[in-house]
Design a protein around this motif. Structure first.
Motif, PDB file in Angstrom:
ATOM      1  N   HIS A  10      35.756  35.105  50.683  1.00 30.84           N
ATOM      2  CA  HIS A  10      36.295  36.453  50.519  1.00 30.84           C
ATOM      3  C   HIS A  10      36.721  36.783  49.097  1.00 30.84           C
ATOM      4  N   TYR A  11      36.794  35.774  48.198  1.00 32.92           N
ATOM      5  CA  TYR A  11      37.366  36.026  46.880  1.00 32.92           C
ATOM      6  C   TYR A  11      36.613  35.315  45.758  1.00 32.92           C
ATOM      7  N   LYS A  12      35.462  34.718  46.088  1.00 32.10           N
ATOM      8  CA  LYS A  12      34.761  33.852  45.135  1.00 32.10           C
ATOM      9  C   LYS A  12      34.414  34.550  43.825  1.00 32.10           C
ATOM     10  N   ASP A  13      34.062  35.830  43.873  1.00 30.81           N
ATOM     11  CA  ASP A  13      33.654  36.540  42.656  1.00 30.81           C
ATOM     12  C   ASP A  13      34.783  36.648  41.643  1.00 30.81           C
ATOM     13  N   ASN A  14      36.023  36.480  42.089  1.00 34.37           N
ATOM     14  CA  ASN A  14      37.168  36.566  41.185  1.00 34.37           C
ATOM     15  C   ASN A  14      37.699  35.194  40.771  1.00 34.37           C
ATOM     16  N   MET A  15      36.984  34.136  41.161  1.00 35.96           N
ATOM     17  CA  MET A  15      37.470  32.775  40.899  1.00 35.96           C
ATOM     18  C   MET A  15      36.680  32.106  39.776  1.00 35.96           C
ATOM     19  N   TYR A  16      37.375  31.314  38.964  1.00 36.92           N
ATOM     20  CA  TYR A  16      36.736  30.483  37.956  1.00 36.92           C
ATOM     21  C   TYR A  16      36.475  29.105  38.573  1.00 36.92           C
ATOM     22  N   LEU A  66      50.890  29.250  37.931  1.00 39.84           N
ATOM     23  CA  LEU A  66      49.950  29.880  36.998  1.00 39.84           C
ATOM     24  C   LEU A  66      48.602  30.027  37.691  1.00 39.84           C
ATOM     25  N   VAL A  67      48.151  31.253  37.884  1.00 38.76           N
ATOM     26  CA  VAL A  67      46.882  31.509  38.570  1.00 38.76           C
ATOM     27  C   VAL A  67      45.914  32.210  37.629  1.00 38.76           C
ATOM     28  N   HIS A  68      44.629  32.050  37.911  1.00 41.04           N
ATOM     29  CA  HIS A  68      43.570  32.654  37.095  1.00 41.04           C
ATOM     30  C   HIS A  68      42.646  33.473  38.000  1.00 41.04           C
ATOM     31  N   ARG A  69      42.371  34.686  37.587  1.00 36.84           N
ATOM     32  CA  ARG A  69      41.454  35.551  38.333  1.00 36.84           C
ATOM     33  C   ARG A  69      40.513  36.225  37.343  1.00 36.84           C
ATOM     34  N   HIS A  70      39.231  36.232  37.691  1.00 37.63           N
ATOM     35  CA  HIS A  70      38.265  36.860  36.782  1.00 37.63           C
ATOM     36  C   HIS A  70      38.333  38.370  36.912  1.00 37.63           C
ATOM     37  N   GLU A  71      38.634  39.024  35.806  1.00 43.98           N
ATOM     38  CA  GLU A  71      38.631  40.481  35.723  1.00 43.98           C
ATOM     39  C   GLU A  71      37.567  40.904  34.728  1.00 43.98           C
ATOM     40  N   LEU A  72      36.900  42.015  35.013  1.00 48.25           N
ATOM     41  CA  LEU A  72      35.916  42.538  34.069  1.00 48.25           C
ATOM     42  C   LEU A  72      36.616  42.902  32.765  1.00 48.25           C
ATOM     43  N   SER A  73      35.926  42.695  31.656  1.00 50.78           N
ATOM     44  CA  SER A  73      36.548  42.931  30.351  1.00 50.78           C
ATOM     45  C   SER A  73      37.048  44.367  30.217  1.00 50.78           C
ATOM     46  N   GLY A  74      36.326  45.314  30.798  1.00 50.71           N
ATOM     47  CA  GLY A  74      36.731  46.715  30.703  1.00 50.71           C
ATOM     48  C   GLY A  74      37.991  47.031  31.482  1.00 50.71           C
ATOM     49  N   ALA A  75      38.368  46.140  32.409  1.00 50.67           N
ATOM     50  CA  ALA A  75      39.559  46.379  33.224  1.00 50.67           C
ATOM     51  C   ALA A  75      40.814  45.783  32.610  1.00 50.67           C
ATOM     52  N   LEU A  76      40.651  44.929  31.587  1.00 49.78           N
ATOM     53  CA  LEU A  76      41.810  44.276  30.988  1.00 49.78           C
ATOM     54  C   LEU A  76      42.701  45.295  30.284  1.00 49.78           C
ATOM     55  N   HIS A  77      44.028  45.117  30.435  1.00 48.33           N
ATOM     56  CA  HIS A  77      44.955  46.094  29.847  1.00 48.33           C
ATOM     57  C   HIS A  77      46.281  45.410  29.554  1.00 48.33           C
ATOM     58  N   GLY A  78      46.442  44.947  28.310  1.00 56.73           N
ATOM     59  CA  GLY A  78      47.693  44.347  27.902  1.00 56.73           C
ATOM     60  C   GLY A  78      48.160  43.275  28.861  1.00 56.73           C
ATOM     61  N   LEU A  79      49.436  43.350  29.271  1.00 57.45           N
ATOM     62  CA  LEU A  79      49.978  42.431  30.275  1.00 57.45           C
ATOM     63  C   LEU A  79      49.792  42.964  31.687  1.00 57.45           C
ATOM     64  N   MET A  80      49.338  44.211  31.822  1.00 50.60           N
ATOM     65  CA  MET A  80      49.235  44.829  33.140  1.00 50.60           C
ATOM     66  C   MET A  80      48.025  44.315  33.930  1.00 50.60           C
ATOM     67  N   ARG A  81      46.956  44.000  33.228  1.00 49.76           N
ATOM     68  CA  ARG A  81      45.760  43.461  33.899  1.00 49.76           C
ATOM     69  C   ARG A  81      45.237  42.332  33.028  1.00 49.76           C
ATOM     70  N   VAL A  82      45.459  41.114  33.474  1.00 53.20           N
ATOM     71  CA  VAL A  82      45.111  39.930  32.695  1.00 53.20           C
ATOM     72  C   VAL A  82      44.267  38.987  33.544  1.00 53.20           C
ATOM     73  N   ARG A  83      43.825  37.901  32.939  1.00 52.34           N
ATOM     74  CA  ARG A  83      43.023  36.913  33.667  1.00 52.34           C
ATOM     75  C   ARG A  83      43.821  35.669  34.049  1.00 52.34           C
ATOM     76  N   CYS A  84      45.000  35.508  33.492  1.00 51.47           N
ATOM     77  CA  CYS A  84      45.880  34.431  33.956  1.00 51.47           C
ATOM     78  C   CYS A  84      47.313  34.923  33.911  1.00 51.47           C
ATOM     79  N   PHE A  85      48.072  34.579  34.932  1.00 50.21           N
ATOM     80  CA  PHE A  85      49.449  35.049  35.009  1.00 50.21           C
ATOM     81  C   PHE A  85      50.259  34.132  35.915  1.00 50.21           C
ATOM     82  N   THR A  86      51.564  34.234  35.760  1.00 47.92           N
ATOM     83  CA  THR A  86      52.488  33.428  36.553  1.00 47.92           C
ATOM     84  C   THR A  86      52.946  34.245  37.743  1.00 47.92           C
ATOM     85  N   GLN A  87      52.572  33.794  38.922  1.00 46.25           N
ATOM     86  CA  GLN A  87      52.928  34.514  40.145  1.00 46.25           C
ATOM     87  C   GLN A  87      54.201  33.904  40.723  1.00 46.25           C
ATOM     88  N   ASP A  88      55.209  34.743  40.950  1.00 46.93           N
ATOM     89  CA  ASP A  88      56.478  34.235  41.505  1.00 46.93           C
ATOM     90  C   ASP A  88      56.351  34.192  43.029  1.00 46.93           C
TER      91      ASP A  88
END
Length: 634
Positions: free
Chosen positions: A310-316, A358-380
């Motif tokens: 269900h989520y493979k396209d967003n996984m490294y 610390l999780v990693h999700r593949h986002e399209l380069s055009g969707a990246l936006h500062g800290l709001m949309r990133v490819r790695c982040f710390t999920q609480d």
């Protein structure tokens, strides 16, 4: 006759074939004129839709999300029609409504200039003034091929929709026809105030191997004053842009060597760690145990959890010793394995386990936006394992925790209950039980909520918390997801009071959502002027001249020893220049020291909040700031 049940429970009789627009008119001309769309038995439809049987009906105005969607979707068609008039060779991609307007992807033209924006807006105003009826009709594939002859992207979509067996429909206004499911306004005349905002490049269907199109963003409002207020908010948002302030305040960096992977600088780490310290404090108080799970885990685990399907396209993914592994996009499967490391009794439950993962999700380069949309982040993250009888109380506990956190920062918020999506796992009965538990818990707390049909996680329904920042923008951060599927997939067990093995129920939940994104929101919410307890630098000591450096350093050392974050400015610059720089750095307190302060053992306090300033002894200032920090005063 048919019975139409209106919002609020009133029932009115009408002839079959009556439209929601007719019903609105029968209620009052004010409602009829402000109506944008309707909801019939839970489905958003056009106001022209005939009602043929008993139903529940709600008239949707611009004040509702679905009303705005219909309004802005019509705005997108008006813009496309204007572009078609001015640029006959334009190729049209998709033009969906967004949360604050719309965009339309256009091919066959060069990127639009500001002068062309003005011409397009002028043409849009002509279309609005013409008050063209917006009419829907269903078509065959053959009709669609004729309508969209020469429109490459529309023909591709037409064939794709037909192959999926979808019912094909078009909307027509004057000389413009678009392939669209709707709903839309009754006519173009309702879109009174329009504005084109910006352009960007976008690949067709998000595929970098395909055509690059010009994405045009726009918005519109029923009244010019509402549009002006929105544009003023955008100007304020530019001043608060976390990317700009993050750079100016030395918090984080976005570097081309790591697109989507933010670098936190020393002051940014102070801010981040302060938030994490707060998170640990409130979770310890609420009975959570902190864990940490590996960042890379085997493909077999992700297949078992359902993420691989269900989520493979967003996984490294990576290959280790000839086997597939994945960098985790979520923490929950690791949490399952932690639960399984030892047997559990009903006496152990509820078991609350928190993780700053610390999780990693593949986002399209055009969707990246500062800290709001990133490819790695710390999920609480946190996972709560419980008996069925404990579900509602645990949900209530999480709601109260989220409320405490958002209230601390001054955020208002609203709650959405997101239900079963099409792409889901598990039995319908389990989904209904889980959804009812979330609904009942939130209602017993006396909280209001909205239903977000079909937007649950693939493994369970959820409550989403949308907070509102200082300038009225909404951000989805906290979530509570109730899950009966993963405990089944991972064969989790506990021994009940009856001595038998039972399956626990599980809650997935976050409060900040992503520490990085929450920091971005906080930067913009406070415009970089953080409360004292959060500020990376809480006070700056500014000596008037070199003769006062020794005393300034003594003050700095005393405050730092008390646990405050303090800097001294010992540059050979004028005091006024140093003060202005400290103000630009959004530092809560500036402590000016000269001969008089040195003689009296005081500091001259210049504070962001004027009532906090004045001349104070070092002890008085220290006590004041420590009290602010302890109370986490805003």
């Amino acid at each position: 006759m048919i019975n139409v049940t209106l919002k609020g429970g009133a029932v009115k009789e009408f002839e079959p074939g009556v439209s929601p627009a007719d019903v609105a008119k029968s209620i009052g001309m004010g409602l009829y004129k402000s109506a944008c769309a309707a909801r019939v038995d839970g489905e958003a439809v056009d106001l022209r839709t005939p009602l043929e049987k008993d139903c529940e009906l709600e008239i949707l105005t611009f004040d509702s999300p679905e009303g705005k969607h219909a309004f802005w979707h019509t705005g997108a068609h008006i813009m496309a029609q204007a572009i078609q008039h001015l640029f006959p060779d334009a190729q049209f991609g998709i033009g969906p409504a967004l949360d604050d307007g719309w965009y339309y992807d256009i091919g066959g033209t060069e990127p639009f200039t500001p002068d062309q924006f003005e011409a397009i807006e002028a043409e849009m105003k002509k279309i609005v003034k013409a008050d063209l009826p917006v009419e829907k009709r269903f078509i065959t594939v053959e009709e669609g091929r004729e309508i969209f002859k020469g429109q490459t992207y529309k023909l591709e979509l037409l064939e794709e929709y037909a192959e999926k067996g979808w019912q094909l429909s078009v909307y027509r206004q004057g000389d413009f026809t678009d392939l669209c499911a709707g709903p839309h306004l009754m006519s173009t005349g309702a879109v009174k105030a329009v504005k084109l905002l910006s352009t960007a490049s976008a690949y067709w269907r998000g595929d970098a191997a395909r055509d690059s199109l010009c994405r045009v963003y726009g918005t519109a409002y029923p009244k010019a004053a509402e549009l002006e207020a929105y544009l003023n908010m955008l100007e304020e948002a530019k001043k608060r842009d976390h990317r700009k302030l993050g750079k100016e305040l030395g918090l984080f960096a976005l570097l081309e060597e790591g697109p989507g992977f933010p670098f936190f600088l020393p002051k940014g780490m102070l801010l981040k760690n302060t938030l994490i310290d707060y998170w640990r404090e409130i979770h310890k108080r609420a009975g959570y145990q902190e864990i940490s799970t590996p960042i890379i885990l085997s493909r077999a685990l992700w297949e078992r959890s359902g993420h691989w399907d269900h989520y493979k396209d967003n996984m490294y993914t990576t290959l280790i010793d000839g086997e597939d592994f994945s960098i985790k996009p979520m923490n929950c499967p690791g949490g399952m394995l932690v639960y399984k490391t030892q047997p559990h009794s009903y006496r152990d439950l509820p078991l609350r386990m928190g993780e700053l993962g610390l999780v990693h999700r593949h986002e399209l380069s055009g969707a990246l936006h500062g800290l709001m949309r990133v490819r790695c982040f710390t999920q609480d993250d946190a996972h709560i394992f419980m008996t069925p009888e404990q579900v509602k109380d645990e949900i209530k506990g999480v709601v109260k925790l989220i409320d405490e956190v958002y209230s601390l920062f001054g955020f208002e918020y609203h709650i959405e209950l997101s239900t079963m999506p099409e792409d889901h796992i598990g039995e319908l009965e389990d989904w209904e039980t889980a959804t009812d538990a979330l609904r009942e818990a939130i209602e017993e707390l006396g909280r209001t909520y909205e239903i977000n049909e079909g937007d649950g996680a693939f493994y369970g329904p959820k409550l989403d918390f949308h907070l509102v920042d200082a300038i009225g923008r909404t951000w989805q951060c906290g979530t509570i997801q109730l899950d009966m599927q993963m405990p089944e997939r991972f064969e989790l067990e506990y021994t009940g009071a009856d001595g038998q093995k039972h399956r626990p129920v599980m809650i997935h939940r976050v409060v900040f959502g992503s520490i990085e994104r929450f920091i971005g929101i906080l930067i913009e919410h406070f415009a970089g002027a953080f409360p004292v307890w959060l500020a990376p630098v809480q006070a700056k000591v500014i000596p008037i001249s070199e003769a006062h450096h020794a005393y300034a350093k003594q003050v700095e050392r005393e405050l730092r020893d008390a646990g405050l974050r303090v800097e001294g400015d010992y540059r050979a610059e004028k005091m006024g220049y140093k003060i202005r720089e400290a103000q630009l750095e959004k530092i809560p307190y500036m402590l000016v020291v000269g001969a008089q302060e040195m003689e009296n053992g005081t500091v001259s306090v210049r504070a962001r909040k004027e009532e906090k300033g004045g001349t104070k002894t070092v002890e008085e200032f220290k006590a004041q700031v420590l009290a602010e920090v302890a109370s986490r005063e805003r």
